[in-house]
Design a protein around this motif. Structure first.
Motif, PDB file in Angstrom:
ATOM      1  N   ASN A  94       0.825  -1.205   0.000  1.00 49.89           N
ATOM      2  CA  ASN A  94       0.000   0.000   0.000  1.00 49.89           C
ATOM      3  C   ASN A  94       0.864   1.262   0.000  1.00 49.89           C
ATOM      4  OD1 ASN A  94      -2.786   1.223   0.332  1.00 49.89           O
ATOM      5  ND2 ASN A  94      -1.760   2.076   2.121  1.00 49.89           N
ATOM      6  N   ASP A  95       1.921   1.240   0.799  1.00 44.51           N
ATOM      7  CA  ASP A  95       2.828   2.399   0.831  1.00 44.51           C
ATOM      8  C   ASP A  95       3.562   2.579  -0.498  1.00 44.51           C
ATOM      9  OD1 ASP A  95       2.164   3.139   3.395  1.00 44.51           O
ATOM     10  OD2 ASP A  95       3.861   2.125   4.352  1.00 44.51           O
ATOM     11  N   ILE A  96       3.870   1.471  -1.165  1.00 44.30           N
ATOM     12  CA  ILE A  96       4.505   1.560  -2.489  1.00 44.30           C
ATOM     13  C   ILE A  96       3.565   2.232  -3.474  1.00 44.30           C
ATOM     14  CG2 ILE A  96       5.294   0.210  -4.472  1.00 44.30           C
ATOM     15  CD1 ILE A  96       6.426  -1.831  -2.448  1.00 44.30           C
ATOM     16  N   ILE A 110      -4.771  -1.124  -8.830  1.00 41.24           N
ATOM     17  CA  ILE A 110      -5.324   0.230  -8.678  1.00 41.24           C
ATOM     18  C   ILE A 110      -6.500   0.221  -7.704  1.00 41.24           C
ATOM     19  CG2 ILE A 110      -6.575   2.066  -9.884  1.00 41.24           C
ATOM     20  CD1 ILE A 110      -4.856   1.406 -12.347  1.00 41.24           C
ATOM     21  N   LYS A 111      -7.370  -0.774  -7.849  1.00 44.40           N
ATOM     22  CA  LYS A 111      -8.545  -0.861  -6.974  1.00 44.40           C
ATOM     23  C   LYS A 111      -8.153  -1.289  -5.566  1.00 44.40           C
ATOM     24  CE  LYS A 111     -13.114  -3.014  -6.645  1.00 44.40           C
ATOM     25  NZ  LYS A 111     -14.076  -3.956  -7.292  1.00 44.40           N
ATOM     26  N   GLN A 112      -7.274  -2.293  -5.476  1.00 41.81           N
ATOM     27  CA  GLN A 112      -6.883  -2.839  -4.173  1.00 41.81           C
ATOM     28  C   GLN A 112      -6.207  -1.784  -3.304  1.00 41.81           C
ATOM     29  OE1 GLN A 112      -7.494  -5.929  -3.162  1.00 41.81           O
ATOM     30  NE2 GLN A 112      -6.177  -6.223  -1.385  1.00 41.81           N
ATOM     31  N   PHE A 113      -5.351  -0.951  -3.933  1.00 48.05           N
ATOM     32  CA  PHE A 113      -4.568   0.014  -3.166  1.00 48.05           C
ATOM     33  C   PHE A 113      -5.032   1.461  -3.388  1.00 48.05           C
ATOM     34  CE2 PHE A 113      -1.794  -3.695  -3.935  1.00 48.05           C
ATOM     35  CZ  PHE A 113      -1.666  -4.109  -2.624  1.00 48.05           C
ATOM     36  N   GLN A 114      -6.210   1.597  -4.019  1.00 48.14           N
ATOM     37  CA  GLN A 114      -6.875   2.893  -4.173  1.00 48.14           C
ATOM     38  C   GLN A 114      -5.908   3.955  -4.724  1.00 48.14           C
ATOM     39  OE1 GLN A 114      -8.822   3.824  -0.431  1.00 48.14           O
ATOM     40  NE2 GLN A 114      -9.894   1.883  -0.377  1.00 48.14           N
ATOM     41  N   VAL A 115      -5.300   3.620  -5.844  1.00 45.14           N
ATOM     42  CA  VAL A 115      -4.315   4.518  -6.459  1.00 45.14           C
ATOM     43  C   VAL A 115      -5.035   5.669  -7.152  1.00 45.14           C
ATOM     44  CG1 VAL A 115      -2.428   4.708  -8.114  1.00 45.14           C
ATOM     45  CG2 VAL A 115      -2.730   2.596  -6.794  1.00 45.14           C
ATOM     46  N   THR A 116      -4.635   6.891  -6.848  1.00 38.78           N
ATOM     47  CA  THR A 116      -5.200   8.078  -7.508  1.00 38.78           C
ATOM     48  C   THR A 116      -4.132   8.938  -8.164  1.00 38.78           C
ATOM     49  OG1 THR A 116      -5.124   9.300  -5.419  1.00 38.78           O
ATOM     50  CG2 THR A 116      -7.193   8.170  -5.951  1.00 38.78           C
ATOM     51  N   ASP A 117      -2.902   8.846  -7.685  1.00 39.21           N
ATOM     52  CA  ASP A 117      -1.821   9.676  -8.219  1.00 39.21           C
ATOM     53  C   ASP A 117      -0.704   8.777  -8.761  1.00 39.21           C
ATOM     54  OD1 ASP A 117       0.056  11.551  -8.873  1.00 39.21           O
ATOM     55  OD2 ASP A 117       0.294  12.369  -6.847  1.00 39.21           O
ATOM     56  N   PHE A 118      -0.611   8.697 -10.096  1.00 45.01           N
ATOM     57  CA  PHE A 118       0.391   7.836 -10.722  1.00 45.01           C
ATOM     58  C   PHE A 118       1.742   8.536 -10.858  1.00 45.01           C
ATOM     59  CE2 PHE A 118      -3.585   5.933 -11.972  1.00 45.01           C
ATOM     60  CZ  PHE A 118      -3.322   4.571 -11.906  1.00 45.01           C
ATOM     61  N   ASN A 119       1.794   9.820 -10.619  1.00 46.76           N
ATOM     62  CA  ASN A 119       3.042  10.564 -10.777  1.00 46.76           C
ATOM     63  C   ASN A 119       4.107  10.137  -9.777  1.00 46.76           C
ATOM     64  OD1 ASN A 119       2.063  12.160 -12.920  1.00 46.76           O
ATOM     65  ND2 ASN A 119       1.045  13.541 -11.475  1.00 46.76           N
ATOM     66  N   VAL A 160       3.495 -13.038   0.692  1.00 44.54           N
ATOM     67  CA  VAL A 160       2.795 -11.809   1.071  1.00 44.54           C
ATOM     68  C   VAL A 160       2.038 -12.046   2.377  1.00 44.54           C
ATOM     69  CG1 VAL A 160       1.150 -10.032   0.363  1.00 44.54           C
ATOM     70  CG2 VAL A 160       2.525 -11.212  -1.375  1.00 44.54           C
ATOM     71  N   SER A 161       2.145 -11.088   3.283  1.00 42.39           N
ATOM     72  CA  SER A 161       1.395 -11.143   4.541  1.00 42.39           C
ATOM     73  C   SER A 161       0.467  -9.938   4.625  1.00 42.39           C
ATOM     74  CB  SER A 161       2.348 -11.134   5.742  1.00 42.39           C
ATOM     75  OG  SER A 161       1.610 -11.048   6.959  1.00 42.39           O
ATOM     76  N   ASP A 162      -0.741 -10.162   5.140  1.00 43.42           N
ATOM     77  CA  ASP A 162      -1.653  -9.032   5.318  1.00 43.42           C
ATOM     78  C   ASP A 162      -1.457  -8.350   6.672  1.00 43.42           C
ATOM     79  OD1 ASP A 162      -2.713 -10.932   6.991  1.00 43.42           O
ATOM     80  OD2 ASP A 162      -4.651 -11.068   5.977  1.00 43.42           O
ATOM     81  N   GLN A 163      -0.494  -8.832   7.460  1.00 42.17           N
ATOM     82  CA  GLN A 163      -0.204  -8.230   8.758  1.00 42.17           C
ATOM     83  C   GLN A 163       0.834  -7.113   8.608  1.00 42.17           C
ATOM     84  OE1 GLN A 163       0.778 -11.144  11.777  1.00 42.17           O
ATOM     85  NE2 GLN A 163      -0.510 -12.701  10.805  1.00 42.17           N
ATOM     86  N   SER A 164       0.701  -6.090   9.414  1.00 41.04           N
ATOM     87  CA  SER A 164       1.663  -4.985   9.356  1.00 41.04           C
ATOM     88  C   SER A 164       2.996  -5.365   9.984  1.00 41.04           C
ATOM     89  CB  SER A 164       1.093  -3.745  10.067  1.00 41.04           C
ATOM     90  OG  SER A 164       0.770  -4.051  11.422  1.00 41.04           O
ATOM     91  N   ASP A 165       2.969  -6.269  10.967  1.00 43.70           N
ATOM     92  CA  ASP A 165       4.211  -6.690  11.620  1.00 43.70           C
ATOM     93  C   ASP A 165       4.173  -8.204  11.836  1.00 43.70           C
ATOM     94  OD1 ASP A 165       6.679  -6.609  12.832  1.00 43.70           O
ATOM     95  OD2 ASP A 165       5.892  -6.005  14.794  1.00 43.70           O
ATOM     96  N   PRO A 166       4.403  -8.987  10.777  1.00 47.29           N
ATOM     97  CA  PRO A 166       4.329 -10.453  10.896  1.00 47.29           C
ATOM     98  C   PRO A 166       5.334 -10.982  11.914  1.00 47.29           C
ATOM     99  CG  PRO A 166       4.447  -9.750   8.605  1.00 47.29           C
ATOM    100  CD  PRO A 166       4.757  -8.556   9.426  1.00 47.29           C
ATOM    101  N   GLY A 167       4.889 -11.966  12.671  1.00 49.78           N
ATOM    102  CA  GLY A 167       5.752 -12.509  13.713  1.00 49.78           C
ATOM    103  C   GLY A 167       6.760 -13.509  13.206  1.00 49.78           C
ATOM    104  N   SER A 168       6.419 -14.209  12.122  1.00 43.58           N
ATOM    105  CA  SER A 168       7.329 -15.230  11.597  1.00 43.58           C
ATOM    106  C   SER A 168       7.061 -15.431  10.118  1.00 43.58           C
ATOM    107  CB  SER A 168       7.143 -16.555  12.339  1.00 43.58           C
ATOM    108  OG  SER A 168       5.930 -17.172  11.962  1.00 43.58           O
ATOM    109  N   ILE A 169       7.886 -16.254   9.491  1.00 38.31           N
ATOM    110  CA  ILE A 169       7.728 -16.535   8.069  1.00 38.31           C
ATOM    111  C   ILE A 169       6.421 -17.269   7.795  1.00 38.31           C
ATOM    112  CG2 ILE A 169       8.912 -18.779   8.069  1.00 38.31           C
ATOM    113  CD1 ILE A 169      10.245 -17.868   5.416  1.00 38.31           C
ATOM    114  N   ASP A 170       5.861 -17.905   8.814  1.00 38.83           N
ATOM    115  CA  ASP A 170       4.584 -18.620   8.650  1.00 38.83           C
ATOM    116  C   ASP A 170       3.415 -17.670   8.395  1.00 38.83           C
ATOM    117  OD1 ASP A 170       5.846 -21.058   9.050  1.00 38.83           O
ATOM    118  OD2 ASP A 170       5.499 -21.043  11.211  1.00 38.83           O
ATOM    119  N   ASP A 171       3.630 -16.385   8.611  1.00 41.34           N
ATOM    120  CA  ASP A 171       2.571 -15.399   8.365  1.00 41.34           C
ATOM    121  C   ASP A 171       2.557 -14.914   6.918  1.00 41.34           C
ATOM    122  OD1 ASP A 171       1.688 -15.407  11.050  1.00 41.34           O
ATOM    123  OD2 ASP A 171       3.328 -14.059  11.611  1.00 41.34           O
ATOM    124  N   PHE A 172       3.496 -15.427   6.104  1.00 44.56           N
ATOM    125  CA  PHE A 172       3.571 -15.048   4.696  1.00 44.56           C
ATOM    126  C   PHE A 172       3.064 -16.198   3.833  1.00 44.56           C
ATOM    127  CE2 PHE A 172       6.593 -12.343   6.796  1.00 44.56           C
ATOM    128  CZ  PHE A 172       6.518 -11.136   6.117  1.00 44.56           C
TER     129      PHE A 172
END
Length: 310
Positions: free
Chosen positions: A132-134, A170-179, A231-243
């Motif tokens: 999302n930050d990307i 675009i939809k998943q991350f609600q992209v509005t500014d491509f610049n 890919v993990s949907d957690q912001s701070d995954p505890g281990s590789i099992d969260d990916f």
């Protein structure tokens, strides 16, 4: 007088025969045009070729296009069916309504967007918040990722400007500014793979069925020198099992975050070859072919196992 009656009767029978002439195709005979989003090509190809093998008097003229173009092809009646990763939107439904066409949409599978990097890139884990930050332009370099070991700008690589893969992001991350984004588009999922192999800072987005069929020589070849990111949907995954990677079990269990539905949409007005293909997918062995392609079928093919005691 009798001759006139016979002529009139004959003309009437010919007219009746013309009115009741059968449609040009049916589930076991005929030729129709279908189209599909290019990211689904390996799966769609395996399905229609298997159908033609079962019914040798059938023929599908198939075109693979970016999703928006594929749907437009079906709307203007240049294709009977379209395989898509989304339902029709309101404007597209209105086009068919104006023509008084009743369409049918069938959910057939769960697909995943695979994130790929080249083997020379040591990074193989990423989180949804980081993605999302990307896409919001807050993360622009690999070393900004929490687990980032690669250096350099993150180059996002997609197959086409009108592709389902880009539309999903675009939809998943609600992209509005491509610049703020460094996005590079090519012409196919295969070209995304080729680009990522050669560019260590590239992050590619492809349909997972391009690399998930273990029996396909093409999939094996395309998978060389690639990493499929977890890919993990957690912001701070505890281990590789969260990916999780976008492979079949994770699609079915809904543990892989970047998943999407696959539909086949038909404008067929009669019970023809298009209906036959749809029934083959949802009621016959089509589910097994979807499973073999690495996706999760909406209706898994039932396999009966008989055990005999000797």
């Amino acid at each position: 007088m009798n001759t006139l009656i016979k002529i009139g009767l004959g003309a009437g029978l010919l007219s009746l025969a013309a009115c009741s002439s059968p449609p040009p195709d049916n589930p076991s005979h005929g030729t129709i045009s279908i189209t599909a989003d290019e990211s689904l090509e390996p799966m769609v190809e395996s399905i229609y070729k298997a159908y033609e093998g079962v019914y040798p008097n059938t023929k599908f003229n198939v075109t693979f296009k970016p999703e928006q173009e594929a749907i437009a092809t079906m709307l203007r009646d240049s294709a009977r069916l379209v395989f898509s990763t989304r339902e029709l939107n309101a404007d597209e439904k209105a086009v068919l309504a104006r023509e008084k066409i009743k369409y049918k949409s069938e959910f057939i599978a769960t697909d995943g967007i695979a994130l790929i990097v080249g083997r020379q890139n040591p990074d193989s884990l990423i989180t949804v918040p980081e993605l999302n930050d990307i896409f919001q332009g807050r993360i622009t370099r690999w070393e900004q990722l929490k687990r980032g070991r690669q250096t350099g700008p993150i180059v996002l690589v997609f197959d086409n400007n009108n592709s389902s893969n880009l539309s999903f992001a675009i939809k998943q991350f609600q992209v509005t500014d491509f610049n703020k984004l460094k996005i590079f588009t090519v012409k196919s999922n295969k070209q995304v793979i080729e680009y990522v192999r050669k560019n260590p800072t590239a992050l590619g987005f492809i349909g997972v069925n391009w690399i998930s069929d273990g029996d396909s020589p093409l999939a094996a070849e395309l998978s060389k020198n690639l990493r499929v990111m977890g890919v993990s949907d957690q912001s701070d995954p505890g281990s590789i099992d969260d990916f999780f990677q976008p492979f079949q079990k994770n699609l079915g269990l809904k543990t892989y975050p970047l998943r999407r539905n696959v539909y086949v949409i038909s404008r067929e007005a009669h019970s023809g070859l298009g209906s036959g293909l749809i029934n083959y997918i949802v009621r016959d062995v089509g589910g097994l072919l979807i499973e073999k392609s690495g996706l999760w079928p909406a209706k898994p093919y039932n396999r009966e196992v008989f055990l005999e005691k000797y």
